[in-house]
Design a protein around this motif. Structure first.
Motif, PDB file in Angstrom:
ATOM      1  N   GLY A   1      16.638  -2.553  -5.768  1.00 53.50           N
ATOM      2  CA  GLY A   1      15.200  -2.396  -5.860  1.00 53.50           C
ATOM      3  C   GLY A   1      14.496  -3.717  -6.125  1.00 53.50           C
ATOM      4  N   GLU A   2      15.038  -4.526  -7.027  1.00 54.95           N
ATOM      5  CA  GLU A   2      14.427  -5.820  -7.336  1.00 54.95           C
ATOM      6  C   GLU A   2      14.453  -6.734  -6.111  1.00 54.95           C
ATOM      7  OE1 GLU A   2      12.750  -7.044  -9.932  1.00 54.95           O
ATOM      8  OE2 GLU A   2      12.838  -5.022 -10.770  1.00 54.95           O
ATOM      9  N   PHE A   3      15.538  -6.673  -5.345  1.00 46.78           N
ATOM     10  CA  PHE A   3      15.618  -7.477  -4.122  1.00 46.78           C
ATOM     11  C   PHE A   3      14.485  -7.110  -3.171  1.00 46.78           C
ATOM     12  CE2 PHE A   3      17.020  -7.560   0.347  1.00 46.78           C
ATOM     13  CZ  PHE A   3      17.154  -8.934   0.523  1.00 46.78           C
ATOM     14  N   VAL A   4      14.274  -5.812  -2.976  1.00 44.75           N
ATOM     15  CA  VAL A   4      13.216  -5.365  -2.062  1.00 44.75           C
ATOM     16  C   VAL A   4      11.851  -5.808  -2.572  1.00 44.75           C
ATOM     17  CG1 VAL A   4      12.089  -3.365  -1.037  1.00 44.75           C
ATOM     18  CG2 VAL A   4      14.579  -3.454  -1.168  1.00 44.75           C
ATOM     19  N   TRP A   5      11.602  -5.647  -3.876  1.00 38.94           N
ATOM     20  CA  TRP A   5      10.328  -6.105  -4.437  1.00 38.94           C
ATOM     21  C   TRP A   5      10.109  -7.592  -4.170  1.00 38.94           C
ATOM     22  CZ3 TRP A   5       6.420  -3.247  -5.682  1.00 38.94           C
ATOM     23  CH2 TRP A   5       6.590  -1.971  -6.204  1.00 38.94           C
ATOM     24  N   GLU A   6      11.169  -8.388  -4.322  1.00 37.67           N
ATOM     25  CA  GLU A   6      11.031  -9.836  -4.220  1.00 37.67           C
ATOM     26  C   GLU A   6      10.815 -10.310  -2.793  1.00 37.67           C
ATOM     27  OE1 GLU A   6      14.469 -11.290  -6.267  1.00 37.67           O
ATOM     28  OE2 GLU A   6      13.680 -10.766  -8.250  1.00 37.67           O
ATOM     29  N   VAL A   7      11.411  -9.627  -1.813  1.00 34.97           N
ATOM     30  CA  VAL A   7      11.249 -10.078  -0.422  1.00 34.97           C
ATOM     31  C   VAL A   7      10.036  -9.457   0.253  1.00 34.97           C
ATOM     32  CG1 VAL A   7      13.714 -10.528  -0.161  1.00 34.97           C
ATOM     33  CG2 VAL A   7      12.798  -8.296   0.522  1.00 34.97           C
ATOM     34  N   MET A   8       9.502  -8.371  -0.323  1.00 31.37           N
ATOM     35  CA  MET A   8       8.370  -7.672   0.274  1.00 31.37           C
ATOM     36  C   MET A   8       7.030  -8.058  -0.340  1.00 31.37           C
ATOM     37  SD  MET A   8       8.995  -5.200   2.664  1.00 31.37           S
ATOM     38  CE  MET A   8      10.031  -6.283   3.623  1.00 31.37           C
TER      39      MET A   8
ATOM     40  N   SER B   1       0.163  -3.156  -9.074  1.00 31.33           N
ATOM     41  CA  SER B   1      -0.051  -1.823  -9.631  1.00 31.33           C
ATOM     42  C   SER B   1       1.171  -0.937  -9.401  1.00 31.33           C
ATOM     43  CB  SER B   1      -1.288  -1.201  -8.991  1.00 31.33           C
ATOM     44  OG  SER B   1      -1.450   0.135  -9.418  1.00 31.33           O
ATOM     45  N   ALA B   2       1.701  -0.942  -8.172  1.00 33.02           N
ATOM     46  CA  ALA B   2       2.871  -0.115  -7.857  1.00 33.02           C
ATOM     47  C   ALA B   2       4.103  -0.594  -8.625  1.00 33.02           C
ATOM     48  CB  ALA B   2       3.141  -0.155  -6.350  1.00 33.02           C
ATOM     49  N   TYR B   3       4.242  -1.909  -8.752  1.00 29.85           N
ATOM     50  CA  TYR B   3       5.398  -2.473  -9.474  1.00 29.85           C
ATOM     51  C   TYR B   3       5.406  -2.002 -10.919  1.00 29.85           C
ATOM     52  CZ  TYR B   3       8.721  -5.963 -11.205  1.00 29.85           C
ATOM     53  OH  TYR B   3       9.802  -6.588 -11.785  1.00 29.85           O
ATOM     54  N   HIS B   4       4.287  -2.110 -11.586  1.00 29.86           N
ATOM     55  CA  HIS B   4       4.222  -1.710 -12.996  1.00 29.86           C
ATOM     56  C   HIS B   4       4.369  -0.198 -13.163  1.00 29.86           C
ATOM     57  CE1 HIS B   4       3.449  -5.690 -14.460  1.00 29.86           C
ATOM     58  NE2 HIS B   4       2.339  -5.832 -13.758  1.00 29.86           N
TER      59      HIS B   4
ATOM     60  N   ASN C   1       0.806  -1.226   0.000  1.00 28.53           N
ATOM     61  CA  ASN C   1       0.000   0.000   0.000  1.00 28.53           C
ATOM     62  C   ASN C   1       0.838   1.274   0.000  1.00 28.53           C
ATOM     63  OD1 ASN C   1      -2.603  -1.148  -0.077  1.00 28.53           O
ATOM     64  ND2 ASN C   1      -2.498  -1.631   2.103  1.00 28.53           N
ATOM     65  N   HIS C   2       2.137   1.152   0.311  1.00 29.37           N
ATOM     66  CA  HIS C   2       3.024   2.322   0.338  1.00 29.37           C
ATOM     67  C   HIS C   2       4.257   2.096  -0.540  1.00 29.37           C
ATOM     68  CE1 HIS C   2       0.685   2.660   4.083  1.00 29.37           C
ATOM     69  NE2 HIS C   2       0.860   3.963   3.971  1.00 29.37           N
ATOM     70  N   ALA C   3       4.141   1.182  -1.492  1.00 25.43           N
ATOM     71  CA  ALA C   3       5.323   0.737  -2.233  1.00 25.43           C
ATOM     72  C   ALA C   3       6.021   1.869  -2.974  1.00 25.43           C
ATOM     73  CB  ALA C   3       4.938  -0.369  -3.213  1.00 25.43           C
ATOM     74  N   GLU C   4       5.258   2.743  -3.611  1.00 19.86           N
ATOM     75  CA  GLU C   4       5.889   3.813  -4.392  1.00 19.86           C
ATOM     76  C   GLU C   4       6.722   4.718  -3.495  1.00 19.86           C
ATOM     77  OE1 GLU C   4       4.741   7.278  -7.669  1.00 19.86           O
ATOM     78  OE2 GLU C   4       3.179   6.001  -6.807  1.00 19.86           O
ATOM     79  N   ALA C   5       6.154   5.124  -2.357  1.00 22.52           N
ATOM     80  CA  ALA C   5       6.885   5.997  -1.434  1.00 22.52           C
ATOM     81  C   ALA C   5       8.082   5.266  -0.833  1.00 22.52           C
ATOM     82  CB  ALA C   5       5.949   6.483  -0.324  1.00 22.52           C
ATOM     83  N   ILE C   6       7.901   4.000  -0.457  1.00 20.16           N
ATOM     84  CA  ILE C   6       8.994   3.244   0.163  1.00 20.16           C
ATOM     85  C   ILE C   6      10.148   3.060  -0.814  1.00 20.16           C
ATOM     86  CG2 ILE C   6       9.654   0.969   1.047  1.00 20.16           C
ATOM     87  CD1 ILE C   6       6.882   0.814   2.365  1.00 20.16           C
ATOM     88  N   MET C   7       9.844   2.724  -2.062  1.00 25.19           N
ATOM     89  CA  MET C   7      10.912   2.518  -3.029  1.00 25.19           C
ATOM     90  C   MET C   7      11.664   3.818  -3.299  1.00 25.19           C
ATOM     91  SD  MET C   7      10.910  -0.668  -3.493  1.00 25.19           S
ATOM     92  CE  MET C   7      12.155  -0.748  -4.784  1.00 25.19           C
ATOM     93  N   ASN C   8      10.950   4.937  -3.329  1.00 27.06           N
ATOM     94  CA  ASN C   8      11.637   6.221  -3.481  1.00 27.06           C
ATOM     95  C   ASN C   8      12.525   6.514  -2.271  1.00 27.06           C
ATOM     96  OD1 ASN C   8      10.699   7.016  -6.035  1.00 27.06           O
ATOM     97  ND2 ASN C   8       8.760   7.731  -5.181  1.00 27.06           N
TER      98      ASN C   8
ATOM     99  N   GLY D   1       6.941 -18.070  -4.484  1.00 25.31           N
ATOM    100  CA  GLY D   1       7.526 -16.751  -4.301  1.00 25.31           C
ATOM    101  C   GLY D   1       9.012 -16.729  -4.610  1.00 25.31           C
ATOM    102  N   LYS D   2       9.628 -15.562  -4.353  1.00 22.56           N
ATOM    103  CA  LYS D   2      11.060 -15.396  -4.632  1.00 22.56           C
ATOM    104  C   LYS D   2      11.860 -14.993  -3.406  1.00 22.56           C
ATOM    105  CE  LYS D   2      10.577 -13.969  -9.494  1.00 22.56           C
ATOM    106  NZ  LYS D   2      10.950 -12.928 -10.492  1.00 22.56           N
ATOM    107  N   GLY D   3      11.218 -14.913  -2.240  1.00 18.69           N
ATOM    108  CA  GLY D   3      11.887 -14.394  -1.055  1.00 18.69           C
ATOM    109  C   GLY D   3      13.113 -15.175  -0.638  1.00 18.69           C
ATOM    110  N   PHE D   4      12.963 -16.478  -0.465  1.00 19.45           N
ATOM    111  CA  PHE D   4      14.080 -17.301   0.004  1.00 19.45           C
ATOM    112  C   PHE D   4      15.253 -17.263  -0.973  1.00 19.45           C
ATOM    113  CE2 PHE D   4      10.729 -19.734   2.432  1.00 19.45           C
ATOM    114  CZ  PHE D   4      11.239 -19.470   3.681  1.00 19.45           C
TER     115      PHE D   4
END
Length: 349
Positions: A137-144, A342-345, A92-99, A153-156
């Protein structure tokens, strides 16, 4: 199980953490890298490793290796409900967190002079900054992501790759003879704990500075999820407190001990600033506004350490940002999976 009490994060304790790294991962890398054929095979196997469901096949290349076999096991104290809450909060806060990872978390890490040294010597954050930021950034997307630690999933697998990258960095940095043990071991326990805090507690602080309202249960879930990630990355339990007061105490102790101006940290920040400048021009923004926002997020002391001389954003621009944050808070929340996609795209566009 909590073994920590206020005052435990003293110099004696944290000095000991600076000479500790990640023995299981380091031993694995040392054994594999001693054989060129095994080393090449490891890179090929890692390049083919993307999803948790592939972990058994990967482990089959290294039969009987406890380190590899345990890479897909959550710690016993991991709380599935809190992890789900943490992933939903991120979505729900992905855009702000990634920035914030670029505007706050990475500059925060660069201010730790000894920890910045290994980033400087490993060279990629200076010479290939954009690609390194993409990988982070990709690491954060994958674990979050929702279901990051489920079978599909891709976390592990993402965490295992980063853990081995850290071990490889230690192997090469120490081997080239330029490392000074006065800095502590490269990618040591204290530095890893500080980075984990930069991606968790510091992000929460950044969101609040941008005007977001964060409920206690959202903070608890987000911090717990990063605590699980930190454990899987090889951070010792003593440096992953569950009590928010202890997390703050640890952050303050590391910041007090490690933060100071350094040529290496400032050069890393200059490389990062070039990326910000390119992005700002592409959006027809004033690059100085980005640095002004960084000063607002980091504070005067740390931005001065990093040789950022831009003044903080003027009140009208800060108020506009906070108004946008408030508007985001008021929007009805989507299902985590929908919000995440949605945030990812949106960000990748």
């Amino acid at each position: 199980m909590t073994m920590l009490y206020p005052g435990v994060f003293n110099n004696d304790f944290l000095n000991a953490q600076r000479i500790l790294c990640d023995p299981p991962a380091d031993e694995f890398i040392k054994d594999v890298f001693e054989d060129t054929t095994q080393k090449q095979a490891l890179f090929q196997n890692l390049n083919a490793l993307h999803y948790n469901e592939q972990a058994d096949k990967f482990a089959g290349y290294y039969p009987g290796n406890d380190f590899i076999n345990s890479a897909v096991t959550l710690p016993q104290w991991a709380n599935a409900k809190l992890m789900t809450k943490g992933a939903a909060f991120f979505a729900n806060h992905a855009e702000a967190i990634m920035n914030l990872l670029g505007l706050l978390s990475l500059p925060y890490c660069y201010a730790a002079a000894n920890g910045a040294m290994v980033l400087y010597l490993s060279d990629r954050l200076r010479t290939d900054t954009h690609k390194r930021l993409q990988e982070t950034g990709e690491f954060v997307w994958e674990v979050m992501g929702p279901g990051a630690f489920d079978f599909g999933g891709k976390g592990f697998t993402s965490i295992l790759k980063v853990r081995l990258i850290h071990a490889a960095a230690r192997y090469y940095v120490q081997k080239d003879g330029n490392w000074d043990l006065a800095w502590g071991m490269p990618v040591n326990q204290e530095d890893m704990a500080g980075t984990n805090i930069a991606f968790s507690l510091i992000v929460i602080r950044g969101l609040r500075k941008l005007g977001y309202t964060i409920e206690p249960e959202e903070q608890e879930g987000f911090l717990h999820l990063w605590r699980v990630i930190g454990c899987l990355l090889g951070i010792n339990q003593e440096l992953l407190p569950s009590d928010i007061h202890l997390v703050r105490e640890l952050e303050n102790a590391i910041r007090t001990r490690q933060f100071r101006a350094s040529e290496q940290g400032q050069e890393l920040m200059r490389s990062l600033t070039l990326i910000f400048n390119e992005a700002a021009k592409g959006k027809d923004q004033n690059p100085r506004d980005v640095l002004g926002l960084i000063r607002h997020l980091l504070g005067d002391e740390i931005t001065t350490m990093l040789a950022i001389d831009t003044p903080e954003l003027p009140p009208d621009k800060l108020n506009f940002i906070k108004m946008l944050s408030l508007w985001q808070d008021l929007k009805p929340g989507s299902k985590p999976q929908v919000a995440y996609k949605s945030a990812y795209h949106k960000l990748h566009r």
